[in-house]
Design a protein around this motif. Structure first.
Motif, PDB file in Angstrom:
ATOM      1  N   SER A  47       0.848  -1.165   0.028  1.00  0.00           N
ATOM      2  CA  SER A  47       0.104   0.018   0.067  1.00  0.00           C
ATOM      3  C   SER A  47       0.966   1.291   0.094  1.00  0.00           C
ATOM      4  N   LEU A  48       0.501   2.328  -0.730  1.00  0.00           N
ATOM      5  CA  LEU A  48       1.135   3.471  -0.780  1.00  0.00           C
ATOM      6  C   LEU A  48       0.390   4.606  -0.267  1.00  0.00           C
ATOM      7  N   SER A  49      -0.641   4.327   0.745  1.00  0.00           N
ATOM      8  CA  SER A  49      -1.076   5.119   1.278  1.00  0.00           C
ATOM      9  C   SER A  49      -0.453   6.187   2.313  1.00  0.00           C
ATOM     10  N   PRO A  50      -0.584   7.498   2.249  1.00  0.00           N
ATOM     11  CA  PRO A  50       0.128   8.271   2.996  1.00  0.00           C
ATOM     12  C   PRO A  50      -0.250   8.348   4.642  1.00  0.00           C
ATOM     13  N   ALA A  55      -2.461   2.372   5.444  1.00  0.00           N
ATOM     14  CA  ALA A  55      -1.752   1.588   4.817  1.00  0.00           C
ATOM     15  C   ALA A  55      -1.832   0.262   5.326  1.00  0.00           C
ATOM     16  N   VAL A  56      -1.483   0.047   6.881  1.00  0.00           N
ATOM     17  CA  VAL A  56      -1.508  -1.150   7.604  1.00  0.00           C
ATOM     18  C   VAL A  56      -2.906  -1.949   7.165  1.00  0.00           C
ATOM     19  N   ASN A  57      -3.938  -0.997   7.158  1.00  0.00           N
ATOM     20  CA  ASN A  57      -5.236  -1.811   7.259  1.00  0.00           C
ATOM     21  C   ASN A  57      -5.286  -2.344   5.932  1.00  0.00           C
ATOM     22  N   ASP A  58      -4.820  -1.562   4.889  1.00  0.00           N
ATOM     23  CA  ASP A  58      -4.985  -2.082   3.511  1.00  0.00           C
ATOM     24  C   ASP A  58      -4.253  -3.505   3.171  1.00  0.00           C
ATOM     25  N   VAL A  59      -3.089  -3.270   3.593  1.00  0.00           N
ATOM     26  CA  VAL A  59      -2.198  -4.648   3.600  1.00  0.00           C
ATOM     27  C   VAL A  59      -2.720  -5.750   4.590  1.00  0.00           C
ATOM     28  N   ALA A  60      -2.927  -5.404   5.673  1.00  0.00           N
ATOM     29  CA  ALA A  60      -3.519  -6.601   6.627  1.00  0.00           C
ATOM     30  C   ALA A  60      -4.880  -7.222   6.132  1.00  0.00           C
ATOM     31  N   ASP A  61      -5.740  -6.219   5.698  1.00  0.00           N
ATOM     32  CA  ASP A  61      -6.892  -6.858   4.945  1.00  0.00           C
ATOM     33  C   ASP A  61      -6.609  -7.678   3.971  1.00  0.00           C
ATOM     34  N   LYS A  62      -5.857  -7.116   3.018  1.00  0.00           N
ATOM     35  CA  LYS A  62      -5.497  -8.071   1.784  1.00  0.00           C
ATOM     36  C   LYS A  62      -4.998  -9.326   2.039  1.00  0.00           C
ATOM     37  N   VAL A  63      -3.686  -9.530   2.990  1.00  0.00           N
ATOM     38  CA  VAL A  63      -3.440 -10.764   3.054  1.00  0.00           C
ATOM     39  C   VAL A  63      -4.074 -11.697   3.770  1.00  0.00           C
ATOM     40  N   GLY A 107      12.852   0.762  -0.136  1.00  0.00           N
ATOM     41  CA  GLY A 107      12.061   0.647  -1.116  1.00  0.00           C
ATOM     42  C   GLY A 107      11.095  -0.853  -0.983  1.00  0.00           C
ATOM     43  N   ILE A 108      10.161  -0.927  -1.874  1.00  0.00           N
ATOM     44  CA  ILE A 108       9.218  -2.156  -1.816  1.00  0.00           C
ATOM     45  C   ILE A 108       8.924  -2.687  -3.056  1.00  0.00           C
ATOM     46  N   PHE A 109       8.661  -4.117  -3.017  1.00  0.00           N
ATOM     47  CA  PHE A 109       8.314  -4.383  -4.367  1.00  0.00           C
ATOM     48  C   PHE A 109       6.963  -5.393  -4.023  1.00  0.00           C
ATOM     49  N   GLY A 110       5.761  -5.473  -4.703  1.00  0.00           N
ATOM     50  CA  GLY A 110       4.975  -6.264  -4.487  1.00  0.00           C
ATOM     51  C   GLY A 110       3.621  -5.931  -5.232  1.00  0.00           C
ATOM     52  N   GLN A 111       2.539  -6.565  -4.853  1.00  0.00           N
ATOM     53  CA  GLN A 111       1.265  -6.453  -5.478  1.00  0.00           C
ATOM     54  C   GLN A 111       0.520  -5.383  -4.801  1.00  0.00           C
ATOM     55  N   ASN A 112      -0.126  -4.169  -5.650  1.00  0.00           N
ATOM     56  CA  ASN A 112      -0.764  -3.311  -4.805  1.00  0.00           C
ATOM     57  C   ASN A 112      -2.060  -3.898  -4.276  1.00  0.00           C
ATOM     58  N   ALA A 113      -2.301  -3.679  -2.908  1.00  0.00           N
ATOM     59  CA  ALA A 113      -3.492  -4.211  -2.361  1.00  0.00           C
ATOM     60  C   ALA A 113      -4.868  -3.476  -2.963  1.00  0.00           C
ATOM     61  N   THR A 114      -4.776  -2.336  -3.587  1.00  0.00           N
ATOM     62  CA  THR A 114      -6.228  -2.096  -4.248  1.00  0.00           C
ATOM     63  C   THR A 114      -6.172  -2.318  -5.772  1.00  0.00           C
ATOM     64  N   SER A 115      -5.279  -2.118  -6.539  1.00  0.00           N
ATOM     65  CA  SER A 115      -5.221  -2.247  -7.838  1.00  0.00           C
ATOM     66  C   SER A 115      -4.815  -3.755  -8.402  1.00  0.00           C
ATOM     67  N   ASN A 116      -4.037  -4.538  -7.225  1.00  0.00           N
ATOM     68  CA  ASN A 116      -3.630  -5.888  -7.657  1.00  0.00           C
ATOM     69  C   ASN A 116      -2.396  -5.770  -8.687  1.00  0.00           C
ATOM     70  N   GLU A 117      -1.961  -4.609  -9.054  1.00  0.00           N
ATOM     71  CA  GLU A 117      -0.951  -4.563  -9.963  1.00  0.00           C
ATOM     72  C   GLU A 117       0.445  -4.727  -9.268  1.00  0.00           C
ATOM     73  N   ALA A 142       3.521   0.688   2.756  1.00  0.00           N
ATOM     74  CA  ALA A 142       3.948  -0.405   3.462  1.00  0.00           C
ATOM     75  C   ALA A 142       3.657  -1.825   2.632  1.00  0.00           C
ATOM     76  N   LEU A 143       4.699  -2.735   3.080  1.00  0.00           N
ATOM     77  CA  LEU A 143       4.671  -3.977   2.533  1.00  0.00           C
ATOM     78  C   LEU A 143       4.455  -4.933   3.458  1.00  0.00           C
ATOM     79  N   LEU A 144       3.494  -6.067   3.359  1.00  0.00           N
ATOM     80  CA  LEU A 144       3.139  -7.023   4.351  1.00  0.00           C
ATOM     81  C   LEU A 144       3.235  -8.269   3.660  1.00  0.00           C
ATOM     82  N   THR A 145       4.055  -9.345   4.117  1.00  0.00           N
ATOM     83  CA  THR A 145       4.117 -10.623   3.577  1.00  0.00           C
ATOM     84  C   THR A 145       4.005 -11.603   4.920  1.00  0.00           C
ATOM     85  N   VAL A 146       3.040 -12.533   4.546  1.00  0.00           N
ATOM     86  CA  VAL A 146       2.661 -13.671   5.425  1.00  0.00           C
ATOM     87  C   VAL A 146       2.729 -14.839   4.894  1.00  0.00           C
ATOM     88  N   GLY A 147       3.375 -15.849   5.845  1.00  0.00           N
ATOM     89  CA  GLY A 147       3.760 -17.325   5.139  1.00  0.00           C
ATOM     90  C   GLY A 147       3.230 -18.373   6.156  1.00  0.00           C
TER      91      GLY A 147
END
Length: 514
Positions: A47-50, A55-63, A107-117, A142-147
């Motif tokens: 998530s790139l939310s300011p 941002a935390v809610n976006d990535v946590a909800d997505k994963v 910096g971060i790499f990953g799939q955007n929680a909103t656009s999926n890009e 923010a980038l969140l990875t859960v495994g």
């Protein structure tokens, strides 16, 4: 009456929390959900939310939007966000027994929680903002990875410092890893270690001990220079206060000898894309004066087979000639080969050969000045310079290696078929994590996504995430820098510059129970 297969499909659509609640409804539901949650999974979102909270809610909800049984959580945030607050928000979304590491990255790499890009975001840490305005990124995100990795047990072990923060308790860390791995798997060497080091910690002595102590099959990767906080079942670093912080933290993956029947095997595959090329002759250090106050070493040297001692300016002039007369190289290093004795505890020391990179600071009529300590008179070294052409070629080689790995896994899976010809033991890659040097990226290559393309092209749809960092940890040897050079395979190299480290995770299902 709903059939088990239909019920299974319904459960796959549930949110992770809803799925956990459904498992408590009945024994049959619990059995079905347990089967679902026993599959390998790596889930990640960016998530790139300011707003940190958003941002935390976006990535946590997505994963957590689909069923997963989290074994570990890795979070990376932008430098504009408060690390303590980010860690508090992230740990609040996961159970207290789940290891969590939160770090500030480049910096971060990953799939955007909103656009999926898929996005590559490199945060602007340059003093000249106008000169690098084309990066177009604010310092938030923010980038969140859960495994969940079937067949592996996950533990978090910190590297402590003595009172006064002067001495790292490296041997204690090694022994703790050995003890924990032995209790989990019966082997003192774990399957893998993800290591995160504080930006002010010299992680090289730790990597030296790890490389010496553990089996060559143990994969070790990580970020060698960041700020981080962590929480584990028995360890916690609740504040970014330097006086209370640990020097590093290891996320430990061990074979789980207590795994339930029918659970397959997770494997790690590490590959390294290099980005520096050697140049000029080999030199030998005649003198090496350490300056711990500014963390530098002053060197005089001579070329091999030539008796004349050389000062720093003369050496740099020689390298400038090798570079075609360019007096300014944006990234110049010396790669020093060191022969040292190494041991753990009271055991008899053994000789090891290691290769370590030191950034060149400057040279004058007396010395060559390099960053870092640990160089001795008699050590040999060569110069290395960053090369985008070499890095791009290395990425292409990694892409070929990924294709070969995919073919190999498919071939191994084809050896196990049922009577009706259906593959029952298909191996596959289910996730990947990347650590890329902050010196690479769009400005280095002239275009985005060069480092991520080898994975994205070979494993479309598979979870992939990563960070830019200042010091890429990858357990390797010097042959990584000299393709096909067997003579360098005995020289260890574990902390890299201008490189990208890829960690792939594959899974082999267990044979059906009879």
């Amino acid at each position: 009456m709903i059939g088990e297969d239909l019920l299974y499909k319904i459960f796959t659509k549930l949110h992770a929390v809803e799925c956990a609640a459904a498992a408590c409804v009945s024994r049959s539901w619990n059995v079905t959900i347990t089967r679902l949650l026993s599959l390998p999974k790596l889930s990640s979102a960016l998530s790139l939310s300011p707003s940190l909270q958003v941002a935390v809610n976006d990535v946590a909800d997505k994963v957590l939007a689909s069923p997963i049984r989290p074994q570990f959580v890795i979070a990376s945030i932008g430098p504009a966000f408060d690390l303590d607050e980010a860690h508090r928000l992230i740990t609040g979304r996961f159970g207290s027994r789940i290891p969590v590491i939160t770090s500030t990255s480049q910096g971060i790499f990953g799939q955007n929680a909103t656009s999926n890009e898929f996005e590559e975001v490199q945060w602007d840490n340059y003093e000249d903002d106008e000169a690098h305005a084309d990066l177009g990124n604010e310092n938030h995100g923010a980038l969140l990875t859960v495994g969940f990795l079937p067949g592996l047990a996950v533990d978090l072990i910190p590297l402590s410092k003595t009172r006064g923060n002067q001495v790292l308790m490296i041997v204690d860390l090694v022994l703790s890893v050995k003890e924990r791995s032995s209790s989990r798997s019966g082997s003192a060497s774990p399957v893998g270690i993800l290591l995160f080091s504080d930006e002010e910690t010299d992680i090289r002595p730790v990597l030296e001990k790890f490389d010496y102590a553990f089996s060559t099959e143990t994969v070790i990767v990580g970020d060698g220079g960041s700020q981080f906080l962590y929480r584990g079942e028995t360890a916690i670093n609740p504040s970014s206060n330097k006086a209370a912080s640990s020097a590093a933290v290891a996320l430990l993956f061990s074979r789980d000898r207590g795994k339930p029947p029918g659970v397959g095997e997770t494997q790690f595959h590490m590959m390294l894309s290099t980005g520096v090329s050697s140049i000029g002759p080999t030199y030998k250090a005649v003198s090496a004066r350490e300056r711990p106050r500014d963390y530098s070493t002053w060197i005089t040297a001579k070329r091999e087979a030539i008796r004349e001692n050389l000062d720093g300016q003369t050496i740099l002039d020689q390298i400038s000639d090798e570079l075609g007369g360019h007096n300014h190289c944006p990234a110049l290093y010396v790669g020093v080969t060191k022969r040292r004795k190494c041991s753990i505890g009271q055991e008899k020391p053994s000789w090891i050969l290691m290769h370590e990179f030191h950034e060149v600071l400057r040279g004058d009529e007396e010395y060559l000045y390099v960053h870092g300590l640990g160089i001795r008179s008699g050590d040999t070294f060569r110069f290395y310079h960053a090369s985008s052409d070499l890095a791009r070629a290395s990425c292409n080689a990694i892409a070929n290696n990924f294709r070969h790995l995919k073919q190999l896994l498919n071939c191994e899976g084809d050896d196990h078929t049922s009577n009706n010809g259906v593959d029952i033991r298909r191996k596959s890659v289910f996730g990947g994590i990347m650590f890329a040097c902050c010196g690479r990226g769009k400005l280095f290559f002239g275009e985005p996504n060069v480092d991520s393309s080898p994975f994205l092209e070979n494993f479309p749809g598979v979870t992939f995430s990563g960070t830019y960092c200042a010091g890429e940890i990858a357990r390797a040897d010097l042959s990584s820098y000299k393709q096909g050079s067997q003579e360098h395979s005995s020289i260890r190299c574990n902390l890299h510059v201008f490189s990208t480290v890829y960690l792939l995770m594959s899974y082999t299902p267990a044979l059906p129970l009879r």
